[in-house]
Design a protein around this motif. Structure first.
Motif, mmCIF file in Angstrom:
data_model
loop_
_atom_site.group_PDB
_atom_site.id
_atom_site.type_symbol
_atom_site.label_atom_id
_atom_site.label_comp_id
_atom_site.label_asym_id
_atom_site.label_seq_id
_atom_site.Cartn_x
_atom_site.Cartn_y
_atom_site.Cartn_z
ATOM 1 N N ASP A 129 0.841 -1.193 0.000
ATOM 2 C CA ASP A 129 0.000 0.000 0.000
ATOM 3 C C ASP A 129 0.877 1.244 0.000
ATOM 4 N N GLN B 288 0.490 5.538 0.454
ATOM 5 C CA GLN B 288 -0.326 6.705 0.765
ATOM 6 C C GLN B 288 0.315 7.933 0.128
ATOM 7 N N GLN C 170 -4.985 6.831 -1.929
ATOM 8 C CA GLN C 170 -4.435 5.497 -1.727
ATOM 9 C C GLN C 170 -4.057 4.871 -3.070
ATOM 10 N N LYS D 227 -1.216 1.587 -4.982
ATOM 11 C CA LYS D 227 -0.489 0.331 -4.844
ATOM 12 C C LYS D 227 0.823 0.419 -5.617
ATOM 13 N N GLN E 280 4.271 1.328 2.304
ATOM 14 C CA GLN E 280 4.233 0.376 3.412
ATOM 15 C C GLN E 280 5.372 -0.617 3.274
#
Length: 403
Positions: free
Chosen positions: A243, A245, A258, A260, A307
């Protein structure tokens, strides 16, 4: 009393009176107050080391770009007779929507001519087939044996069949040119720039405009080798995508989106020696769903937090506490300074993440000291922002002395 006697007695009386007063004052004085001996040394503040599990977030930045971008180019010649109302800079359009239409009269004529040519070729083919049947019948009636190809008109039949196929190809080309007079959107998108307008004559190869696809936006993030060590990068399109942000300040407000991390470009940049990761954001302009957030517009510069992996038993401390040669300054149980070597797993712009070398509950000195020395005696002031009781007592004692 004679003057001589007075001179002898008066000093004796004064001495006796003074001795008596001294005795009285000595007995009346209160004993000195016993005060607790306080530690001496430089007053320092400290924080407590906490051991915890941390999920890393790798910070990067990049510019939002469309995944699909296409330069619309005319494949026919002609005058533009129609332009879509959405064919304006910043206009949105759906997949298959008519954007530009070129005059079709010449192309309709070409289609009719091709259809007529195909009809003539088909008629000639049928006529030749009939002649072949007649030739086969005549040869069977008058002659025995194998008939030659020329006698049965096989070459003529093949020629007529080729003419039909050529006419069909010509009709297909004419129909294709006619369909190209209508320039339609290959996907849903937005018009970035426009180069033509209604009434303008264009030729084959003329650029009509530039369009961007609005289904997916991409952000290229520069990642160092150290960054990639803490990210589970996708391989060959398989696995869970990390993920991401994205954030930017718009009109004084922090907006977030959001995405990917779906792939890396696989090749290090020769100048910066970084590898670029590609983040995808679906429906950046929020056309398919009714969102309340700000659209993620192409060309916007955004900050990204990717992430990362989770690390066990890590001490997170402010980066300014990390000294050269990966040392930290501790306050031991005897209130003395101690330089400690630690193993740092990762650092970012705010924190250092210590993998080993610190135990939970140890005190790290955070006060600025010009020349700290190993074993130097100190006094603790605030620990984790709270004043110690002994420090408050020391401050009260100093105030009493001044009074």
């Amino acid at each position: 009393m004679s003057p001589k006697l007075i001179k002898i007695v008066l000093p004796i009386v004064i001495v006796v009176v003074a001795a008596g007063l001294l005795f009285v004052l000595s007995n009346a004085r209160q004993p000195a107050e016993q005060r607790e001996e306080l530690p001496t040394g430089i007053l320092v503040d400290a924080i407590t080391a906490h051991v915890e599990d941390i999920q890393y977030r790798i910070v990067s930045q990049g510019t939002v770009q469309p995944k699909l971008m296409t330069s619309l180019i005319s494949e026919v010649n002609g005058r533009i007779i129609e332009v879509s109302p959405n064919f304006v800079e910043g206009g949105f359009f759906a997949k298959g929507e008519l954007l530009v239409k070129v005059e079709q009269d010449d192309y309709l004529t070409a289609v009719k001519a091709a259809e007529a040519n195909l009809a003539r070729a088909s008629a000639s083919l049928e006529e030749e087939k009939a002649r072949v049947r007649v030739a086969e019948g005549e040869w069977a009636s008058f002659t025995e044996g194998v008939a030659p190809e020329l006698g049965l008109r096989r070459p003529q039949l093949a020629q007529e069949l080729a003419n039909v196929r050529s006419a069909e190809a010509e009709l297909e080309r004419a129909a294709r040119d006619l369909s190209r007079t209508e320039i339609r959107a290959p996907y849903a998108g937005i018009l970035q720039s426009r180069s033509v307008n209604i009434g303008q004559f264009i030729s084959r190869g003329t650029t009509l405009g530039m369009i961007y696809g609005t289904d997916i936006a991409e952000v290229r993030l520069p990642l160092t080798d150290h960054d990639t060590a803490f990210i589970r990068l996708p391989t060959r399109g398989q696995g869970d995508y990390p993920d991401v942000q994205l954030s930017a300040v718009i009109a004084g407000r922090l907006q977030q989106w959001q995405g990917k991390l779906i792939r890396t470009e696989g090749v290090l940049d020769e100048r910066s020696r970084v590898i670029y990761g590609v983040v995808q954001v679906e429906d950046p302009y929020q056309l398919a769903l009714d969102h309340q957030n700000e659209p993620l517009r192409f060309g916007r510069f955004v900050r990204a937090q990717v992430q990362g992996v989770t690390s066990q038993q890590v001490v997170m401390l402010p980066r300014n506490l990390l000294r050269p040669q990966n040392q930290v300054l501790l306050v031991d149980a005897e209130y003395k300074l101690e330089f400690r070597d630690v193993i740092v797993q990762r650092t970012d712009e705010r924190y250092a993440y210590v993998a080993s070398g610190l135990e939970a509950g140890e005190l790290l000195a955070i006060s600025a000291m010009p020349n700290p020395l190993q074993g130097m005696q100190v006094r603790l002031g605030r620990v984790d922002g709270e004043w110690l009781e002994s420090t408050v007592t020391s401050a009260t004692s100093d105030t009493d002395k001044q009074e």
